[in-house]
Design an enzyme around this catalytic site. Structure first.
Site, PDB file in Angstrom:
ATOM      1  N   GLN A  59       0.821  -1.208   0.000  1.00 17.11           N
ATOM      2  CA  GLN A  59       0.000   0.000   0.000  1.00 17.11           C
ATOM      3  C   GLN A  59       0.854   1.257   0.000  1.00 17.11           C
ATOM      4  OE1 GLN A  59      -3.433  -0.368  -0.567  1.00 17.11           O
ATOM      5  NE2 GLN A  59      -2.461  -2.348  -0.908  1.00 17.11           N
ATOM      6  N   HIS A  69       1.668   3.034  -3.355  1.00 16.63           N
ATOM      7  CA  HIS A  69       0.657   3.813  -4.068  1.00 16.63           C
ATOM      8  C   HIS A  69       1.024   5.290  -4.148  1.00 16.63           C
ATOM      9  CE1 HIS A  69      -2.804   1.334  -5.096  1.00 16.63           C
ATOM     10  NE2 HIS A  69      -2.665   0.675  -3.973  1.00 16.63           N
ATOM     11  N   GLU A 109      -9.187   1.919   5.870  1.00 18.75           N
ATOM     12  CA  GLU A 109      -9.711   1.599   4.542  1.00 18.75           C
ATOM     13  C   GLU A 109      -9.601   0.088   4.307  1.00 18.75           C
ATOM     14  OE1 GLU A 109      -8.821   2.700  -0.150  1.00 18.75           O
ATOM     15  OE2 GLU A 109      -7.259   2.992   1.363  1.00 18.75           O
ATOM     16  N   HIS A 110      -8.386  -0.444   4.478  1.00 21.04           N
ATOM     17  CA  HIS A 110      -8.144  -1.891   4.395  1.00 21.04           C
ATOM     18  C   HIS A 110      -7.638  -2.360   5.757  1.00 21.04           C
ATOM     19  CE1 HIS A 110      -6.899  -0.093   0.431  1.00 21.04           C
ATOM     20  NE2 HIS A 110      -7.694  -1.037  -0.045  1.00 21.04           N
ATOM     21  N   ASP A 124      -7.496  -5.669  -4.266  1.00 26.35           N
ATOM     22  CA  ASP A 124      -7.238  -4.586  -5.211  1.00 26.35           C
ATOM     23  C   ASP A 124      -7.579  -4.997  -6.640  1.00 26.35           C
ATOM     24  OD1 ASP A 124      -6.408  -2.755  -3.339  1.00 26.35           O
ATOM     25  OD2 ASP A 124      -4.270  -3.152  -3.612  1.00 26.35           O
ATOM     26  N   HIS A 182     -53.153  19.245   6.474  1.00 24.62           N
ATOM     27  CA  HIS A 182     -52.804  17.821   6.397  1.00 24.62           C
ATOM     28  C   HIS A 182     -53.988  16.981   6.878  1.00 24.62           C
ATOM     29  CE1 HIS A 182     -48.742  19.358   5.938  1.00 24.62           C
ATOM     30  NE2 HIS A 182     -48.243  18.133   5.853  1.00 24.62           N
TER      31      HIS A 182
END
Length: 439
Positions: A266, A269, A335-336, A369, A428
């Site tokens: 990761q 990235h 996230e992961h 992924d 109403h």
């Protein structure tokens, strides 16, 4: 160069949730900081359409495509010339992702509240979807799959993929991106990137026959995230994606090489990516640090990975025991999240905050992924506490169909009139009473 991971030692402490959010390593981007830059871009494209989007593209990407919409023969050529091994890999990933997302689609259901009184929940797909695929530091055909397939399985009737033009390829997007679109049956691709792409998808341009979309999804840099924030409300968006992040819960049974490689995977990235190990084993932490130092230097993206791993957003969090690790992981809301422990499935089932959870030695994040079948567009920066990743559900609108006959309305009508009177909304109540009084 020796790579030293930051260490946060929480042993012997009982921090509150608020304290954990302050002390845990955290990546992130300040979208607010670029709004003054992105705002004028979005406004200019809203007012002047494709011409202005192409101008910004030429300014930022140093290339101006011959047309916004990529010609069909260019897309066909990219698919024909696709490397056979890559084609096979994409087709297998497509099959797995499609199967998972097809089975996510909920069925309509009806609740009967009494004779003649029903409420049916049905699910209507978003009609036209704009899917952004970045094209900066890497090529992401996987992002085409992860965005297009759930929209297709939801039943979206129209979609456009927006991705930057590339000088290297004559002003058209990367051929692998185009080939992935073709494999999925997507024939509308716009050669526009960045904030201007988001604005053009939101507002369209009648003169160029570019129809605006109803929803925009997909990852991108901070400028894309800012543009999505600015057009949110004009169109729907999935989320403002931040840098990639991984957290790993590991005990002394974990394989330090596996853990190290997953942290590095990761980190490559982006320089702002976050890689965090949560463990009660100081021996494992030391072994992982040695492995990270060795392996990170050997990877193709070594400089980028080293920057991410050495940043304040990455590091090792030492805890007292597994219970403490679960508490920390839920506060971090990765996230992961990977779980490398004894009885990893039981631990995973106690996680309440994570974009996706990867269980055991042989379910690493890179599997998700590309080809696990799950989606890789996931909530970042702690937003997994309240947000979900991209799925078929993202592109569906639950709508209630309310059907009461006269007798059913009369049964509940008096209560409605009482509630309307209490809220001082007598019209109403009168709308109900008129039906009850009707001969």
């Amino acid at each position: 160069m020796t790579l030293m991971l930051n260490v946060t030692d929480l042993r012997g402490t009982t921090p509150t949730t608020a304290e954990l959010r302050r002390v845990l390593p955290r990546g992130g981007t300040d979208v607010n900081s670029v709004l003054p830059t992105v705002g004028p871009i979005v406004e200019a494209v809203r007012e002047h359409g494709a011409e202005k989007a192409l101008e910004y593209g030429e300014q930022f990407d140093r290339i101006r495509p011959a047309t916004v919409r990529v010609p069909g023969d260019i897309i066909d050529k990219a698919e024909r010339e696709l490397d056979p091994a890559l084609r096979e890999a994409l087709m297998e990933a497509i099959a797995r992702i499609r199967k998972v997302h097809a089975e996510q689609k909920p069925a309509a259901h009806t609740t009967t509240l009494g004779p003649g009184a029903t409420v049916t929940e049905t699910f209507i797909p978003v009609a036209r979807v704009g899917l952004y695929v970045p094209g900066g530091k890497a090529v992401y055909p996987s992002s085409v799959l992860m965005n297009v397939i759930p929209a297709q399985e939801a039943g979206a009737s129209s979609m456009v993929v927006c991705t930057p033009p590339q000088e290297e390829f004559g002003g058209w997007p990367h051929p692998t991106i185009l080939a992935a679109c073709k494999l999925l049956g997507v024939d509308e691709v716009w050669a526009v990137g960045g904030a201007q792409a988001v604005a053009l998808m939101a507002y369209g341009d009648d003169a160029y026959e570019l129809e605006p979309v109803d929803m925009i999804t997909g990852p991108g840099n901070i400028f894309v995230a800012a543009a999505k924030r600015l057009v949110n409300g004009v169109v729907g968006i999935d989320a403002e994606a931040g840098p990639s992040e991984i957290a790993i819960i590991a005990d002394d049974s974990a394989n330090p090489e596996f853990v190290a490689l997953d942290l590095i995977s990761q980190a490559e990235h982006d320089e702002n990516a976050a890689s965090v190990l949560i463990t009660a084993s100081s021996q494992l932490a030391e072994a992982v640090e040695r492995a990270v130092d060795k392996r990170a230097a050997q990877t193709l993206n070594a400089e980028r990975a080293a920057s991410a791993l050495g940043g304040s957003q990455s590091g090792i969090v030492l805890v007292d025991d597994l219970e403490h690790a679960i508490l920390v992981a839920n506060a971090y809301a990765a996230e992961h999240l990977e779980v490398h422990t004894r009885d990893a499935r039981a631990v995973a089932e106690r996680i309440t905050n994570a974009g996706a959870i990867f269980v055991g030695d042989y379910s690493p994040v890179p599997l998700g992924d590309y080809a696990a079948g799950s989606n890789h567009v996931l909530p970042t920066s702690g937003t997994a506490r309240f947000n979900a990743g991209l799925s078929t559900h993202t592109f569906l609108k639950p709508v209630n169909l309310i059907e009461y006959d006269r007798a059913a309305l009369e049964e509940i009508g008096g209560h409605i009139i009482a509630l309307a009177a209490d809220e001082q909304l007598p019209a109403h109540g009168e709308a109900i009473a008129a039906r009850m009084e009707q001969k």
